[in-house]
Enzyme design. Structure first.
Site, mmCIF file in Angstrom:
data_model
loop_
_atom_site.group_PDB
_atom_site.id
_atom_site.type_symbol
_atom_site.label_atom_id
_atom_site.label_comp_id
_atom_site.label_asym_id
_atom_site.label_seq_id
_atom_site.Cartn_x
_atom_site.Cartn_y
_atom_site.Cartn_z
ATOM 1 N N ASP A 10 -79.882 -75.711 -20.737
ATOM 2 C CA ASP A 10 -80.043 -75.383 -19.308
ATOM 3 C C ASP A 10 -79.237 -76.340 -18.429
ATOM 4 O O ASP A 10 -78.463 -75.914 -17.574
ATOM 5 C CB ASP A 10 -81.522 -75.471 -18.888
ATOM 6 C CG ASP A 10 -82.300 -74.227 -19.266
ATOM 7 O OD1 ASP A 10 -81.827 -73.486 -20.145
ATOM 8 O OD2 ASP A 10 -83.379 -74.015 -18.682
ATOM 9 N N GLY A 32 -87.429 -67.994 -16.565
ATOM 10 C CA GLY A 32 -86.365 -68.030 -17.566
ATOM 11 C C GLY A 32 -84.963 -68.104 -17.003
ATOM 12 O O GLY A 32 -83.989 -67.925 -17.719
ATOM 13 N N LEU A 33 -84.841 -68.386 -15.705
ATOM 14 C CA LEU A 33 -83.503 -68.444 -15.102
ATOM 15 C C LEU A 33 -83.059 -69.880 -14.810
ATOM 16 O O LEU A 33 -82.106 -70.098 -14.063
ATOM 17 C CB LEU A 33 -83.458 -67.588 -13.825
ATOM 18 C CG LEU A 33 -83.730 -66.094 -14.009
ATOM 19 C CD1 LEU A 33 -83.595 -65.344 -12.694
ATOM 20 C CD2 LEU A 33 -82.799 -65.470 -15.050
ATOM 21 N N GLY A 34 -83.762 -70.843 -15.346
ATOM 22 C CA GLY A 34 -83.315 -72.230 -15.229
ATOM 23 C C GLY A 34 -83.518 -72.841 -13.852
ATOM 24 O O GLY A 34 -82.742 -73.720 -13.444
ATOM 25 N N SER A 35 -84.559 -72.415 -13.126
ATOM 26 C CA SER A 35 -84.727 -72.915 -11.755
ATOM 27 C C SER A 35 -84.958 -74.424 -11.717
ATOM 28 O O SER A 35 -84.416 -75.119 -10.850
ATOM 29 C CB SER A 35 -85.866 -72.184 -11.034
ATOM 30 O OG SER A 35 -87.099 -72.614 -11.521
ATOM 31 N N ALA A 53 -81.660 -76.247 -12.274
ATOM 32 C CA ALA A 53 -80.739 -76.079 -11.144
ATOM 33 C C ALA A 53 -81.162 -76.940 -9.954
ATOM 34 O O ALA A 53 -80.328 -77.566 -9.300
ATOM 35 C CB ALA A 53 -80.668 -74.606 -10.743
ATOM 36 N N PRO A 81 -85.828 -67.501 -8.890
ATOM 37 C CA PRO A 81 -87.268 -67.368 -9.120
ATOM 38 C C PRO A 81 -87.760 -68.446 -10.096
ATOM 39 O O PRO A 81 -87.071 -68.742 -11.077
ATOM 40 C CB PRO A 81 -87.404 -65.982 -9.753
ATOM 41 C CG PRO A 81 -86.126 -65.277 -9.479
ATOM 42 C CD PRO A 81 -85.069 -66.324 -9.293
HETATM 43 O O1 PMV Z 1 -87.206 -70.682 -19.661
HETATM 44 P P1 PMV Z 1 -85.983 -71.475 -19.424
HETATM 45 O O2 PMV Z 1 -85.062 -70.867 -18.441
HETATM 46 O O3 PMV Z 1 -86.270 -72.912 -19.124
HETATM 47 O O4 PMV Z 1 -85.169 -71.471 -20.819
HETATM 48 C C1 PMV Z 1 -85.705 -72.139 -21.930
HETATM 49 C C2 PMV Z 1 -84.810 -72.016 -23.116
HETATM 50 C C3 PMV Z 1 -85.457 -72.501 -24.419
HETATM 51 O O5 PMV Z 1 -84.487 -72.275 -25.446
HETATM 52 C C4 PMV Z 1 -86.691 -71.683 -24.748
HETATM 53 C C5 PMV Z 1 -85.826 -73.968 -24.370
HETATM 54 C C6 PMV Z 1 -84.640 -74.924 -24.385
HETATM 55 O O6 PMV Z 1 -84.853 -76.094 -24.061
HETATM 56 O O7 PMV Z 1 -83.524 -74.525 -24.756
#
Ligand code: PMV
Length: 315
Positions: free
Chosen positions: A151, A102-105, A108, A98
Site C-alpha cells: 500500500d 480496501g482502497l488504501g485510505s 494515502a 472511502p
Molecule cells: O485493505 P487494504 O486496502 O489495506 O489492503 C490490504 C492488502 C493486504 O494484502 C490484505 C494486506 C497487506 O498489507 O498487503
C-alpha cells in the site's frame, strides 16, 4: 505565513492481496480519482494542531496517543528529521478515499501528511518517493501490525507495481502495459478493517499451514502469470486469472456474500473477470471490462445498489 500541500492517491490491488504478506508477489495500481490531501500552515498558536474535518476530528498532537495514525504520520517525520523542537503548525488532512474499503485510505492519508510535512520543514531528502514510502510503512505497522508494504509503495510512488515483500529491501518493479486495461471499482458499502482480516488470515494460516501455504503459492503463481499477460496484452487471460485469484481468496475466507453478489452481477453483465480488492470481507470489488461492455457492467452494478462505480485505466 507559509502553506504547503501534498496529495496521495488511493490504490487497488489487482492480484495477490493477503498472499503478499507472506512473501508472494502481488500487483497493485494507483487509483488517481480518489485522493488524500494534506495541508500544513504555520500557526501563531503553540503546538501542532491536527485537523481532519471529514472525520470530525480536531485535536492537539501532544494529546494524541501512540496508536493515532494521523499523529504518528507527523511524529515519524519529526523523528526522521531529528527535530529538537516541534514547530507551531496546523496540519489539515482531507480525503475522498472511502475508509475501510480496501482502497488504501490509511496509507494515502499518512503519505500525504508525511510528504507535506517533509516539504514544509524543508527536509527535501525526506520528501522523496522512497522516503515517503518507508515512513508511511512505519505508520501502517500501527494500523495493521504486519503490512506487506504494498500500500505505502503504490501511494508514495503513484505507479503500478509488481511487488514482493523481501528482506532487507522489498522488490519493487514497474512493468509495461501492452494495451490499456479498464477496471470498474464498486463498493459493497460494507466496512472492513484490514487489521482484523489480516489477523484472522494469520490465525487460520497458523492452524492450517499446509492449506494456506498452498493457497498463497497459487496466488503468487497467478500474480506472476498476470504480469506476463498484462505485458503481452492478453486481456481475456487476465480476466480468467482474476476469477482464479478470487477462488483462492474465497478459500482464504476473505470474500463475503456482498462481494460474491457484485462479482456475479459484473460477470453476468459481461465483465471479463472480477474479484475483491484489498483485505476483503467487505470493501471494494474490481471488474475487468472492455470499452464495449463498460457501460453495461457499470449500469448493472448501479442497479444492484452500488452507490458509486469508479473506472481505473491501467495504461
Ligand atoms: O485493505 P487494504 O486496502 O489495506 O489492503 C490490504 C492488502 C493486504 O494484502 C490484505 C494486506 C497487506 O498489507 O498487503
Amino acid at each position: 505565513m507559509a502553506k504547503t500541500t501534498a496529495t496521495a492517491p488511493g490504490k487497488i490491488i489487482l492480484f495477490g492481496e493477503h498472499a503478499v504478506v507472506y512473501g508472494r508477489p502481488a500487483i497493485a495500481v494507483p487509483l488517481a480519482q480518489v485522493r488524500a490531501t494534506a495541508e500544513i500552515d504555520d500557526s501563531a498558536k503553540k503546538g501542532i494542531r491536527l485537523y481532519a474535518p471529514d472525520l470530525g476530528r480536531d485535536y492537539w498532537l501532544r494529546e494524541a496517543n501512540e496508536k493515532d495514525p494521523f499523529a504518528q504520520a507527523v511524529r515519524v517525520v519529526a523523528r526522521a528529521a531529528d527535530l529538537k523542537r516541534m514547530p507551531d503548525l496546523t496540519v489539515t488532512v482531507r480525503s475522498s478515499i472511502p475508509i475501510a474499503s480496501g482502497l488504501g485510505s490509511g496509507a494515502a492519508m499518512a503519505a500525504a501528511v508525511i510528504r507535506a510535512m517533509a516539504k514544509h520543514l524543508e527536509f527535501s531528502e525526506l520528501a522523496t518517493d522512497g522516503q515517503v514510502s518507508d515512513l508511511t510503512y512505519q505508520v501502517e505497522t500501527l494500523l495493521h501490525g504486519t503490512p506487506s508494504g504494498i500500500d505505502n509503495t503504490v501511494v508514495a510512488y503513484e505507479k503500478p507495481v509488481f511487488f514482493i515483500r523481501e528482506q532487507p529491501r522489498n522488490k519493487i518493479e514497474t512493468f509495461s502495459v501492452f494495451q490499456p486495461l479498464r477496471f470498474l471499482v464498486a463498493d459493497t458499502g460494507v466496512v472492513s478493517t484490514t487489521k482484523k482480516v489480516v489477523g484472522d488470515v494469520r490465525r487460520r494460516w497458523q492452524e492450517n499451514p499446509e492449506q494456506f501455504e498452498r493457497i498463497f503459492d497459487n496466488c503468487g503463481r497467478i500474480a506472476m502469470a498476470a504480469r506476463v499477460e498484462i505485458e503481452d496484452g492478453n486481456v481475456s487471460e487476465i480476466g480468467r486469472l482474476m476469477v482464479e485469484n478470487q477462488f483462492y481468496l474465497k478459500e482464504m475466507t476473505v470474500s463475503s456474500l456482498e462481494l460474491e453478489q457484485l462479482i456475479g452481477v459484473a460477470m453476468s453483465a459481461g465483465a471479463m473477470g472480477a474479484k475483491l480488492s484489498g483485505a476483503g470481507r467487505g470493501g471494494n470489488m474490481i471488474a475487468l471490462v472492455d470499452a464495449m461492455q463498460e457501460e453495461e457492467v457499470k449500469n448493472a452494478l448501479l442497479s444492484a445498489g452500488v452507490n458509486h462505480v469508479l473506472t481505473s485505466v491501467l495504461a
